[in-house]
Scaffold this motif. Structure first.
Motif, short mmCIF file in Angstrom:
data_model
loop_
_atom_site.label_atom_id
_atom_site.label_comp_id
_atom_site.label_asym_id
_atom_site.label_seq_id
_atom_site.Cartn_x
_atom_site.Cartn_y
_atom_site.Cartn_z
N ALA A 161 0.81 -1.24 -0.04
CA ALA A 161 0.08 -0.04 0.09
C ALA A 161 0.93 1.21 0.00
O ALA A 161 0.45 2.11 -0.73
N TRP A 162 1.82 1.23 0.84
CA TRP A 162 2.89 2.28 0.69
C TRP A 162 3.49 2.71 -0.48
O TRP A 162 3.50 3.54 -0.98
N ALA A 163 3.97 1.41 -1.00
CA ALA A 163 4.71 1.40 -2.34
C ALA A 163 3.81 1.85 -3.27
O ALA A 163 4.28 2.57 -4.41
N ASP A 164 2.33 1.70 -3.40
CA ASP A 164 1.63 2.35 -4.38
C ASP A 164 1.71 3.75 -4.21
O ASP A 164 1.44 4.59 -5.41
N ARG A 165 1.43 4.14 -2.98
CA ARG A 165 1.59 5.79 -2.81
C ARG A 165 3.01 6.44 -3.42
O ARG A 165 2.76 7.36 -4.11
N PHE A 166 3.88 5.70 -3.30
CA PHE A 166 5.12 6.05 -3.57
C PHE A 166 5.23 6.09 -5.10
O PHE A 166 5.81 7.01 -5.60
N THR A 167 4.78 5.30 -5.78
CA THR A 167 4.62 4.92 -7.39
C THR A 167 3.91 6.38 -7.66
O THR A 167 4.21 6.64 -8.88
N GLU A 168 3.01 6.58 -7.18
CA GLU A 168 1.93 7.68 -7.55
C GLU A 168 2.93 8.78 -7.74
O GLU A 168 2.98 9.75 -8.64
#
Lengths: 289, 414
Positions: free
Chosen positions: B302-309
């Motif tokens: 979930a954190w990685a998804d935010r980071f990717t955004e």
């Protein structure tokens, strides 16, 4: 014994890159009198272009060996027309500085666009695996690199010695005043020769792509070894560049095998020794050095 | 000169005014406890060189995410409203790191410096932190010296170190049956340190190191080194190369077909960016120790998804660790109610932490080593990769207490 064979092939394969790139460097120095510091960057551009072509258009190694040198030839022509030619009449140091600056620019542009951790590259499957020779499995790709670059060096040598263009280029290299006096338009050959030299560096880059890390910095150390190669072979000498390239490759490989810590130093020890005994390099002539 | 004086005067007036408004304004800001009425987090790392991709500018983004999360969590209850982020490029040079650290602490008002890859640069910054009595949380460097002989009260080591890498990979690969090792390492501080740590771990686990080969650094031709390392038919070759050199080693290891000869490759230090750049095929089957992996569980993902955004790329463990360090620093400031370094250190010391990066984490008071679960990872086969950056399979979790050097083995005295 099998180890020695393996080290020899590895050394010659590494030497192939040096030989091809040094050949370009030597021709450029010969005809233009330019010590092209950007040669390492052109080698890097060759590898990066090959990786980008494979990634975006699926143009593989075979076509890249043709397309990339052509692209870099074009790029070399542009660089020569836009930049290098204006400084030709001045002290050679000016073009040395120009090409040094160009290196910084190209390296940083590539970093900006493609990052620093490198690009992936896959070679054709035909070249995977090993080839058995005298009971030793030699990587097919290394043998290919070796044969291919020897072939290219031979072709260049034939063009230089057996054709009219080659004669003009050699005359322009070795006795520019005399060539002019005989009615040869030396200036006409400057641009294509520069482009050709750049294309050779690019070709070395394409060959390196499958087994070297393709990063913006890959040319930085390469150029330093390349200068050693050219000094050993003799500045401006075509045969010298090729022989020097393979020689340095061998020294590097055997150095790594028997004196790992000193592998890189050995190259420069060799360079110093050659300069002491023959200041103009193995194949250089006193006047041109 | 006059301009400078004038500017300084303006700043003083302005901050005075701010101070007054802060006091008169909301009850939330207790401006008096903050030296300049704000917190400055400074990310000092490699913004342009070989470590740019694995940390670099995206670590600044990660710290921005931490600040945003902190503000979201505390809102009006935050002890400080004004949180700034500075960043600087140390180009992996200890001298530059030293100068930049002074500049950040003195002129940019940094309360904490984060990241700082390259061991020699990190040790220089640790020394500055000690002199200036300001915090330094290292993430990118690997040396155990930071929590060993050169430790100090203001320096913390967050993500990983050479002991963790060697202990994880050396021990588990040896216990997995690969008893005979050859080690190939770059001949500088990091490489030598790693080789010592690996040798110790391998021998402790019942294996033996049959040979070590020092190579120049940087270097692009490893063919002969590898042939030589393989000539004794070891079970596994351990490489301590990093970054571009590691890619050269792996390409040439594959070229020589050593895996087919039954000689495995173990990698000392590897970041997910290395796998991405070389392509998963080349690395397939390689074992290494990871501090964190973006796809290891729901929370990380979930954190990685935010980071990717924010960044268009997947995070390395260094990115997640920068986030974690910034967040825990701000939490400590919140708890202390001040940016006073000594009080913040008191809050951090001994604290048990669980966040997206730190699992079973503890900020060890004795040497300021932050211990947490580490992971033994294996690079997937190309066929098993389901999406971009899906490269790792976590084979085992190494519990926090075992993953890092025990505090009693450290030479640290604060």
């Amino acid at each position: 014994m099998s180890d020695v064979l393996q080290y020899t092939v590895q050394g010659l394969a590494a030497g192939s890159f040096y030989a091809l790139a040094a050949l370009g460097l030597a021709i450029i120095f010969g005809v233009l009198g330019v010590v092209n510091f950007a040669h390492g960057a052109f080698y890097m551009l060759g590898a990066v272009t090959a990786a980008v072509l494979l990634d975006t258009t699926e143009i593989g190694l075979w076509w890249a060996l043709l397309v990339v040198p052509l692209l870099l030839f074009g790029f070399g022509v542009v660089v020569e027309r836009l930049l290098v030619q204006w400084l030709l009449r001045l002290d050679p140091l000016y073009n040395f500085l120009l090409t040094f600056g160009l290196t910084l620019l190209l390296v940083d542009l590539v970093k900006r666009k493609y990052g620093v951790s490198g690009l992936p590259y896959e070679r054709p499957e035909v070249l995977d695996g090993r080839f058995e020779l005298l009971g030793v499995g030699l990587p097919k790709y290394q043998l290919f690199v070796l044969i291919f670059s020897i072939a290219v060096c031979l072709v260049v040598w034939l063009v230089m010695t057996r054709t009219r263009i080659g004669m003009i280029v050699r005359a322009s290299t070795e006795r520019p005043e005399l060539a002019r006096a005989l009615g040869i338009n030396v200036g006409r050959w400057v641009t294509p020769v520069f482009g050709f030299g750049v294309a050779l560096a690019g070709l070395a880059g394409v060959l390196a792509a499958p087994f070297r890390a393709i990063t913006a910095d890959m040319g930085n150390d390469f150029i330093i070894i390349l200068f050693a190669v050219v000094v050993i072979g003799g500045l401006g000498s075509i045969v010298g560049a090729v022989v020097g390239g393979f020689l340095v490759g061998l020294v590097e490989a055997f150095g790594q095998a028997y004196a790992p810590t000193y592998a890189q130093i050995l190259i420069f020890v060799l360079m110093a020794a050659v300069v002491l005994v023959r200041p103009a390099g193995l194949f250089g002539r006193e006047e041109t050095a | 000169m006059n301009h400078k004086k004038f500017a300084a005067g303006t700043v003083a007036l302005a901050s005075g005014a701010l101070f007054l408004t802060a006091c008169g304004g909301g009850p939330s800001s207790s401006g008096g406890d903050f030296t300049d009425d704000k917190i400055v987090l400074a990310v000092l790392n490699d913004q342009s060189g070989i470590y740019k991709d694995l940390s670099g500018p995206n670590s600044v983004k990660a710290v921005e995410m931490a600040v945003a999360d902190f503000k979201k969590k505390y809102g009006d209850d935050a002890v400080v409203d004004d949180i700034e982020i500075e960043s600087a490029d140390h180009q992996n040079e200890p001298d530059i790191a030293n100068t930049k650290a002074q500049e950040l602490y003195d002129r940019k008002g940094a309360d904490v410096i984060l990241d700082v890859p390259t061991s020699s640069a990190a040790l220089a910054v640790a020394n500055q932190a000690k002199t200036k009595k300001k915090l330094f949380i290292d993430i990118g460097a690997a040396t155990t010296e930071l929590t060993g002989a050169q430790c100090n009260k203001y320096t913390f080591h967050w993500a990983y170190d050479t002991y963790m890498l060697a202990n994880g990979t050396g021990t588990s690969v040896t216990e997995g049956g690969a008893k005979n090792w050859e080690l190939v390492y770059p001949d500088y501080e990091f490489g030598q340190d790693m080789t010592d740590q690996f040798s110790a771990a391998i021998e402790k686990a019942g294996g033996s190191v049959d040979g070590t080969i020092a190579t120049p650094f940087p270097n692009d031709n490893f063919a002969t080194f590898l042939t030589k390392a393989a000539s004794g038919e070891p079970d596994v070759i351990g490489t301590m190369q990093a970054g571009g050199d590691l890619i050269n080693v792996v390409k040439q290891y594959n070229e020589a077909g050593l895996r087919d000869r039954g000689i495995d490759l173990a990698v000392g230090l590897m970041f997910i960016t290395d796998i991405h750049s070389l392509g998963v095929e080349q690395f397939a089957g390689t074992t290494f120790t990871d501090a964190w992996y973006w796809n290891m569980d729901e929370e990380a993902r979930a954190w990685a998804d935010r980071f990717t955004e924010e960044t268009d790329t997947r995070p390395s463990f260094a990115h997640a660790a920068n986030y974690s360090a910034a967040l825990q620093y701000l939490e400590a400031v919140q708890a202390a109610g001040t940016d006073n370094a000594d009080k913040v250190v008191d809050q951090l010391e001994g604290k048990k932490v669980d966040d997206v990066f730190l699992r079973n984490g503890e900020i060890r008071a004795e040497d300021h080593r932050v211990i947490h679960d580490a992971y033994l990872a294996k690079v997937k086969d190309a066929d098993d990769v389901k999406e971009e950056w899906d490269y790792e399979e976590i084979v085992a979790t190494i519990p926090a207490e075992e993953a890092f050097r025990p505090a009693e083995d450290s030479d640290c005295s604060m």
